[in-house]
Write an enzyme that holds these catalytic residues in place. Structure first.
Site, PDB file in Angstrom:
ATOM      1  N   SER A  28      42.918  43.764  45.777  1.00 51.66           N
ATOM      2  CA  SER A  28      41.481  43.553  45.593  1.00 51.66           C
ATOM      3  C   SER A  28      40.872  42.954  46.849  1.00 51.66           C
ATOM      4  O   SER A  28      41.471  42.111  47.510  1.00 51.66           O
ATOM      5  CB  SER A  28      41.221  42.620  44.407  1.00 51.66           C
ATOM      6  OG  SER A  28      39.833  42.355  44.292  1.00 51.66           O
ATOM      7  N   LYS A  32      45.700  43.432  37.801  1.00 50.50           N
ATOM      8  CA  LYS A  32      44.582  43.962  38.597  1.00 50.50           C
ATOM      9  C   LYS A  32      43.538  44.611  37.684  1.00 50.50           C
ATOM     10  O   LYS A  32      42.321  44.494  37.916  1.00 50.50           O
ATOM     11  CB  LYS A  32      45.105  44.989  39.602  1.00 50.50           C
ATOM     12  CG  LYS A  32      44.016  45.721  40.407  1.00 50.50           C
ATOM     13  CD  LYS A  32      43.104  44.755  41.162  1.00 50.50           C
ATOM     14  CE  LYS A  32      42.280  45.445  42.240  1.00 50.50           C
ATOM     15  NZ  LYS A  32      41.465  46.568  41.810  1.00 50.50           N
ATOM     16  N   HIS A  89      41.587  41.844  36.244  1.00 52.86           N
ATOM     17  CA  HIS A  89      40.717  41.339  37.319  1.00 52.86           C
ATOM     18  C   HIS A  89      39.443  42.181  37.387  1.00 52.86           C
ATOM     19  O   HIS A  89      38.328  41.651  37.444  1.00 52.86           O
ATOM     20  CB  HIS A  89      41.453  41.404  38.661  1.00 52.86           C
ATOM     21  CG  HIS A  89      40.562  41.257  39.865  1.00 52.86           C
ATOM     22  ND1 HIS A  89      39.757  42.289  40.333  1.00 52.86           N
ATOM     23  CD2 HIS A  89      40.335  40.197  40.688  1.00 52.86           C
ATOM     24  CE1 HIS A  89      39.075  41.865  41.385  1.00 52.86           C
ATOM     25  NE2 HIS A  89      39.409  40.610  41.621  1.00 52.86           N
ATOM     26  N   ASN A  90      39.612  43.503  37.368  1.00 55.75           N
ATOM     27  CA  ASN A  90      38.452  44.385  37.443  1.00 55.75           C
ATOM     28  C   ASN A  90      37.570  44.268  36.208  1.00 55.75           C
ATOM     29  O   ASN A  90      36.348  44.408  36.288  1.00 55.75           O
ATOM     30  CB  ASN A  90      38.905  45.835  37.627  1.00 55.75           C
ATOM     31  CG  ASN A  90      39.411  46.106  39.033  1.00 55.75           C
ATOM     32  OD1 ASN A  90      39.658  45.181  39.800  1.00 55.75           O
ATOM     33  ND2 ASN A  90      39.573  47.360  39.369  1.00 55.75           N
ATOM     34  N   GLU A  97      35.573  41.283  36.693  1.00 51.51           N
ATOM     35  CA  GLU A  97      34.601  41.655  37.725  1.00 51.51           C
ATOM     36  C   GLU A  97      33.422  42.415  37.112  1.00 51.51           C
ATOM     37  O   GLU A  97      32.260  42.137  37.440  1.00 51.51           O
ATOM     38  CB  GLU A  97      35.307  42.510  38.774  1.00 51.51           C
ATOM     39  CG  GLU A  97      34.429  43.063  39.869  1.00 51.51           C
ATOM     40  CD  GLU A  97      35.200  44.030  40.748  1.00 51.51           C
ATOM     41  OE1 GLU A  97      34.692  45.144  40.987  1.00 51.51           O
ATOM     42  OE2 GLU A  97      36.324  43.679  41.179  1.00 51.51           O
TER      43      GLU A  97
END
Length: 631
Positions: free
Chosen positions: A294, A349, A352-353, A356
């Site tokens: 990222s 990940k 995480h997105n 986000e």
């Protein structure tokens, strides 16, 4: 720390001769393992008695203890037989960094002839057969067949020492930036780009040529040549589109790879695809890592947040390289660490997105309210976000403040951007993944659906005629009240994402370290913020619970609760959509109430479908069915 080169192989292949020549070429000290043998070991070998593992233990241990000393000074070249893998492991003593293995080999008859002509050496030629029987050639390092003169063999060694140690497939924005990042850290890198028509011809070589005056890169349009350009064990990072292209390139790579080689997938692959690929490649003896990366183009070039999961042995082989190119936290530690087994790296990940998605929509909602319901200029809103960023440092707040100031031909560029936001898949994947493990994902799902509804652009003109909605707010809301509402929703959005990770960790047996995940996200990644620093300290490395149950979090939410529960409904009452904010509020209210209306849901299900229910006055696990029709 300096590098130590270890020339290994059976007696008579030229370890000492080539070792001394290499040491002179590199201007480093030369060490001969024979000199570290005990007198009793030398006597045994002179008498034709093979050494036992017990005999070798002290010998290997002595050199193992000296290697760190050599590394901390000028490095060096060591000539040592190291015939078995376990001997090499003993010699390395767990050290992976700055050891370069050079395996010298030749046919038995040639070496036997050489040894028979040696004088003044304690090695008995009769032992050569036992050495060939013992030899376990390594599947890594540089391999040199010593069929030519020492000078020619030295030349070959020096050429192979300059072989790239890492390869990247895919030269899109991220692939190019990561290659330059690695090259800038003095790693030798090979790059390869698949050819698909004339438009993609010579992309790799053109990229290398562009930066040839600054970096050591090698470019290839032929996959076989690309793979063979790399040192063994091969380490290849895939930076190509997720899905079928990953499977296709893996199939193309397999014929050129050997046991112990490593493939890293640095794209946003679905974690179930990663799990499948990991299983397949492990059966072939090939290591595989699903690596979440990222930071966008700038992060890839200057230091991203890196989340590797999969083969632990594979990770150890690239640990130093990944750590070198990663962003650094406030203590200068790399924002990279082994996440866990299986597909955990890509799963983390993905979440995480998801977080986000929620954070981006959250900021957009406050922008929308201030712009269109409080009639503030982009400059004024930029100033507000800059002030918020001073209170809770956030990369997304920072870039939003910049975006609002950008003009084109004296007009705000943002006003020329079409208000339709797509989603590449990770947000939706996160929602599905949460359903699979039974986790409520209110804010993240709301942010995905907000993007989906933005696509209904063709309906907007019709809507304007059908519905009469307010365009101005009839209430006074201070910037401090807006900030505290934003902060509360942001905390809840983070807590939802981390709760998905916590439950998935148990479900899939990953044993995730949430303190370390938060630390990795303190820099380099898109959701980096000062709040992430706080989370790294709040989470314990060995145990965890729902984030909203931690006293530090509860204290801040309690402090802002009255404002949060008053302001968001007030904004909604003015006709301003707040998908993520309202979802965060609903989640908070549902989570913090001791009772929920789920008892009625259970009764309804039992009424129409005889699905049974549990009772609060009976032990859990006992189920009942009732006739709910009043008598």
């Amino acid at each position: 720390m300096s590098k130590v080169y270890i020339l290994m192989g059976v007696s008579g292949v030229g370890k000492t001769t080539l070792g001394m020549m290499l040491a002179e070429e590199l201007s480093v000290p030369f060490y001969d393992a024979d000199n570290f043998h005990s007198a009793s070991n030398k006597e045994k070998m002179q008498n034709g008695i093979p050494l036992t593992d017990l005999d070798r233990e002290g010998w290997l241990g002595k050199m193992s203890s000296l290697i760190p000393e050599w590394q901390s000074s000028n490095g060096g070249v060591l000539a040592c037989s190291a015939l078995k893998e376990k001997y090499r492991n003993q010699l390395a003593g767990g050290i992976d960094k700055d050891l370069e293995w050079i395996f010298l080999f030749e046919d038995f008859s040639i070496i036997a002839d050489r040894i028979s002509k040696r004088k003044l050496h304690f090695f008995n030629p009769d032992l050569l057969k036992s050495q060939y029987d013992t030899l376990e050639p390594p599947d890594y390092g540089i391999h040199i067949k010593v069929e030519n003169s020492p000078e020619e063999s030295l030349k070959e060694i020096l050429q192979k020492l300059n072989m790239p140690e890492f390869g990247i497939i895919g030269l899109g924005v991220m692939g190019k930036s990561l290659a330059l990042n690695m090259a800038g850290k003095n790693f030798l890198v090979s790059v390869y780009n698949r050819r698909e028509g004339e438009l993609e011809e010579n992309i790799a070589q053109n990229f290398v040529d562009k930066y040839s005056d600054k970096y050591q890169l090698q470019g290839f349009d032929d996959l076989k040549n690309f793979v063979f350009s790399l040192k063994s064990p091969k380490k290849i990072l895939l930076m190509i589109k997720a899905g079928d292209p990953i499977d296709e390139i893996i199939e193309e790579l397999i014929p050129f790879l050997k046991t112990g080689d490593l493939i890293l997938d640095g794209g946003n692959s679905h974690f179930k695809d990663t799990e499948r690929r990991l299983e397949k490649l492990s059966e072939l003896g090939i290591h595989f890592l699903g690596v979440g990366i990222s930071g966008g183009e700038d992060g890839a070039l200057n230091g991203p947040s890196i989340m590797p999961g999969g083969s632990k042995e594979g990770y150890n082989r690239v640990k130093d390289l990944l750590g070198s190119i990663a962003a650094k936290d406030r203590l200068e530690r790399p924002c990279c660490n082994y996440i866990g087994p299986g597909s955990s790296g890509h799963y983390v990940k993905m979440v995480h997105n998801g977080i986000e998605y929620g954070e981006m929509q959250l900021i957009a909602e406050f922008y929308y309210f201030m712009r269109y319901f409080q009639d503030r200029s982009p400059e004024a809103i930029s100033k507000v976000f800059t002030e918020w960023n001073l209170k809770q440092i956030s990369f997304l707040l920072e870039i939003t403040a910049d975006i609002l100031l950008k003009k084109e031909n004296n007009q705000y560029l943002l006003d020329k951007v079409l208000d339709i936001a797509g989603q590449k898949g990770t947000g939706g994947w996160t929602t599905v993944a949460a359903l699979e493990v039974g986790v409520s994902l209110d804010t993240i799902t709301a942010s995905v659906f907000a993007r989906n509804i933005s696509a209904f652009k063709k309906h907007k003109n019709q809507v304007r005629e059908l519905y009469k909605l307010k365009n101005k707010a009839d209430l006074e809301i201070t910037d401090d009240e807006l900030f505290k509402s934003y902060r509360s929703a942001s905390v809840i959005n983070h807590s939802i994402g981390f709760e998905l990770l916590r439950i998935a960790s148990v479900e899939y047996g990953w044993n995730l370290n949430f303190s370390e995940i938060a630390r990795i996200w303190t820099n380099g990644c898109i959701i980096r913020s000062s709040f992430m620093e706080k989370l790294s300290g709040i989470y314990d490395s060995t145990k965890s619970s729902h984030l909203l149950l931690y006293p530090d979090i509860a204290e801040k939410l309690n402090e802002d609760q009255e404002i949060f529960t008053r302001i968001i409904p007030a904004i909604l009452s003015q006709g301003c959509p707040m998908q993520v904010c309202s979802s965060a509020l609903n989640y908070f209210l549902s989570f913090t109430r001791e009772n929920t209306p789920a008892n009625l849901i259970q009764a309804q299900r039992d009424y129409f479908g005889a699905h049974t229910y549990e009772r609060i006055d009976k032990p859990r696990g006992e189920y009942f069915h009732s006739n709910w029709k009043p008598e």
